[in-house]
Write a protein that holds these residues in place. Structure first.
Motif, short mmCIF file in Angstrom:
data_model
loop_
_atom_site.label_atom_id
_atom_site.label_comp_id
_atom_site.label_asym_id
_atom_site.label_seq_id
_atom_site.Cartn_x
_atom_site.Cartn_y
_atom_site.Cartn_z
N GLN A 174 0.83 -1.20 0.00
CA GLN A 174 0.00 0.00 0.00
C GLN A 174 0.86 1.25 0.00
N ARG A 175 0.60 2.15 -0.96
CA ARG A 175 1.30 3.42 -1.01
C ARG A 175 0.75 4.39 0.03
N ARG A 176 1.44 5.49 0.17
CA ARG A 176 1.03 6.50 1.14
C ARG A 176 -0.38 7.04 0.85
N ASP A 177 -0.73 7.14 -0.47
CA ASP A 177 -2.05 7.66 -0.83
C ASP A 177 -3.15 6.61 -0.73
N GLY A 178 -2.81 5.40 -0.26
CA GLY A 178 -3.80 4.34 -0.08
C GLY A 178 -3.94 3.41 -1.26
N SER A 179 -3.34 3.73 -2.40
CA SER A 179 -3.44 2.88 -3.58
C SER A 179 -2.61 1.62 -3.38
N ILE A 180 -3.02 0.55 -4.07
CA ILE A 180 -2.34 -0.74 -3.96
C ILE A 180 -1.33 -0.88 -5.10
N MET A 181 -0.15 -1.38 -4.77
CA MET A 181 0.92 -1.61 -5.74
C MET A 181 1.37 -3.06 -5.64
N ASN A 182 1.55 -3.71 -6.79
CA ASN A 182 2.10 -5.06 -6.84
C ASN A 182 3.61 -4.97 -6.96
N ILE A 183 4.32 -5.75 -6.16
CA ILE A 183 5.78 -5.70 -6.18
C ILE A 183 6.36 -7.10 -6.33
N LEU A 184 7.56 -7.13 -6.88
CA LEU A 184 8.41 -8.32 -6.88
C LEU A 184 9.49 -8.06 -5.83
N ALA A 185 9.54 -8.87 -4.77
CA ALA A 185 10.44 -8.62 -3.65
C ALA A 185 11.32 -9.83 -3.38
N ASP A 186 12.55 -9.55 -2.96
CA ASP A 186 13.47 -10.61 -2.57
C ASP A 186 14.31 -10.07 -1.40
N ALA A 187 14.52 -10.91 -0.39
CA ALA A 187 15.19 -10.45 0.82
C ALA A 187 16.46 -11.26 1.08
N SER A 188 17.46 -10.59 1.67
CA SER A 188 18.71 -11.23 2.08
C SER A 188 18.92 -11.03 3.58
N TYR A 189 19.43 -12.05 4.24
CA TYR A 189 19.72 -12.00 5.67
C TYR A 189 21.20 -11.63 5.85
N ILE A 190 21.49 -10.58 6.64
CA ILE A 190 22.87 -10.17 6.86
C ILE A 190 23.08 -9.91 8.36
N LEU A 191 24.35 -9.79 8.75
CA LEU A 191 24.73 -9.38 10.09
C LEU A 191 25.49 -8.07 9.99
N ASP A 192 25.15 -7.08 10.84
CA ASP A 192 25.84 -5.80 10.76
C ASP A 192 27.13 -5.84 11.58
N VAL A 193 27.78 -4.68 11.74
CA VAL A 193 29.07 -4.63 12.43
C VAL A 193 28.98 -5.05 13.88
N ASP A 194 27.77 -4.95 14.46
CA ASP A 194 27.57 -5.36 15.85
C ASP A 194 27.03 -6.78 15.94
N ASN A 195 27.11 -7.50 14.82
CA ASN A 195 26.63 -8.89 14.77
C ASN A 195 25.13 -8.99 14.98
N GLU A 196 24.40 -7.90 14.66
CA GLU A 196 22.96 -7.89 14.78
C GLU A 196 22.34 -8.28 13.43
N PRO A 197 21.30 -9.15 13.45
CA PRO A 197 20.68 -9.56 12.18
C PRO A 197 19.87 -8.44 11.55
#
Length: 398
Positions: free
Chosen positions: A95-118
């Motif tokens: 959902q966009r800020r104006d309330g309209s619906i948007m279709n997306i193609l999404a892909d996620a990656s899992y990483i650890l930051d400098v503090d070893n936080e996911p």
């Protein structure tokens, strides 16, 4: 921004700034959320897609861009993902800020930051237009279902085109993820800076392929109108080599580039007319297949031969095409023993070759391995009814 480097390491001078500028300018929406689902970073493309400013997103929970009915479900998926028990990828309605619906193609990656936080790094592309085209195509097929047999072909090919498109979306999307994961876990050197460029190139290719997926239907029907531009072979080869880098590194296969029997110089002048994105797709499919079919640590040879009015491309590897699929090698769904193979890569290659007025064939055997032969005309015929006629007749290139 979060990254995967150790706190005791320091990136090369100026490399962090360059990486930041590239990510800020990429046409792919990128966001980073913490374990609790709170936005920590959003790039300008992400803000533009959703209609929010950076300050409105950062510090808030990611479900602010999720339709209310799906928030609990996606929150649970996020929690599972952060525990590394599920892979979060696919198509979603947001959902966009104006309330309209948007279709997306999404892909996620899992990483650890400098503090070893996911952290979760998510790549987002707007596919609303593609989804609308799918709905329109289904409506058209339904209306024409009782008409002549040729019209029924649209319905039969719709699912096949969708599979073709997904087959070719996977390769550039994987390049984005692999490049980003490397950058998040290592100092930036020259090779890694090259990988960063894949983010923008692959994003652009994904956008193009989503918006032009109907091309494969028209190629199948023989009604596709080519929009050729003059292309340098070295530019084509450079892009294909970049796209197949992850496959080459994974299998430790080397690719030798030849021109008329000698090593191909970087400034070779041979060129041909064609559509860049489709020719890149053609040779990426063939070269990647050759790499995947090759024994670990072996060599693939990609040779270009100047035949005067045409260019012949030969891609040789030490593997052998299984006997049971040789007669149907270029047909849809022809595959054997390839994990997650769709059997569409060589079929797409034949469609693109035919659309360019070329030919494609292979020779294979236990002693000589496998060679793919693609012959393409150097010059395409001028179509005076095409919008490209005036550009090409004036000698312009793309």
């Amino acid at each position: 921004m979060a990254n995967g480097t150790n706190s005791s390491q320091t990136a090369a001078p100026g490399s962090a700034d360059r990486l930041y500028k590239i990510i800020e300018s990429t046409p792919v929406g990128i966001c980073i959320t913490d374990k609790g689902g709170i936005f920590e970073y959003v790039n300008p493309t992400y803000c533009r897609l959703y209609g929010y400013s950076e300050s409105e997103l950062v510090g808030n929970h990611f479900t602010m861009v999720v339709p209310e009915g799906n928030r609990d479900y996606l929150s649970q998926l996020h929690d599972d993902f952060m525990q590394q028990t599920v892979e979060l990828r696919g198509e979603w309605a947001v959902q966009r800020r104006d309330g309209s619906i948007m279709n997306i193609l999404a892909d996620a990656s899992y990483i650890l930051d400098v503090d070893n936080e996911p952290k979760k790094v998510t790549f987002v592309m707007d596919i609303t237009r593609r989804k609308q085209m799918e709905v329109e195509l289904e409506r058209t097929v339904s209306q024409l279902n009782q008409e002549i047999e040729e019209r029924k072909q649209l319905e039969r090919t719709k699912d096949e085109v969708e599979k073709m498109m997904r087959h070719d979306l996977r390769n550039p999307l994987n390049a984005i993820l692999i490049a980003t994961q490397l950058l998040m876990s290592h100092d930036l050197d020259e090779q890694q800076r090259g990988l960063v460029n894949m983010i923008q190139d692959s994003g652009q290719k994904l956008n193009y392929m989503i918006s032009s997926s109907i091309d494969f239907i028209r190629m199948e029907e023989g009604t596709y109108h080519l929009k050729p531009r003059r292309l340098r072979v070295t530019d084509l080869v450079r892009t294909v080599m970049q796209e197949t880098l992850p496959a080459r590194e994974a299998s430790e296969v080397t690719v030798s580039l030849l021109l008329d029997g000698a090593p191909m110089p970087g400034d070779a002048g041979c060129a041909l007319e064609g559509e860049r994105i489709h020719l890149e797709n053609l040779f990426s499919n063939l070269l990647r297949n050759a790499i995947e079919a090759s024994p670990q640590g072996s060599e693939v040879v990609w040779e270009t031969l100047d035949r005067g009015d045409s260019l012949e491309f030969r891609i040789h590897n030490e593997g052998v095409i299984p006997l049971e699929i040789r007669s149907e090698f270029f047909k849809r769904f022809s595959t054997s023993g390839k994990r997650n193979g769709t059997g569409l890569g060589t079929h797409i290659a034949k469609l693109i070759t035919s659309a360019h007025g070329g030919t494609i064939r292979f020779e294979t055997g236990l002693e000589q391995g496998t060679t793919l032969f693609v012959e393409l005309p150097v010059q395409q015929p001028l179509d005076e009814s095409s919008e490209d006629f005036f550009y090409r007749s004036a000698g312009q290139t793309g």
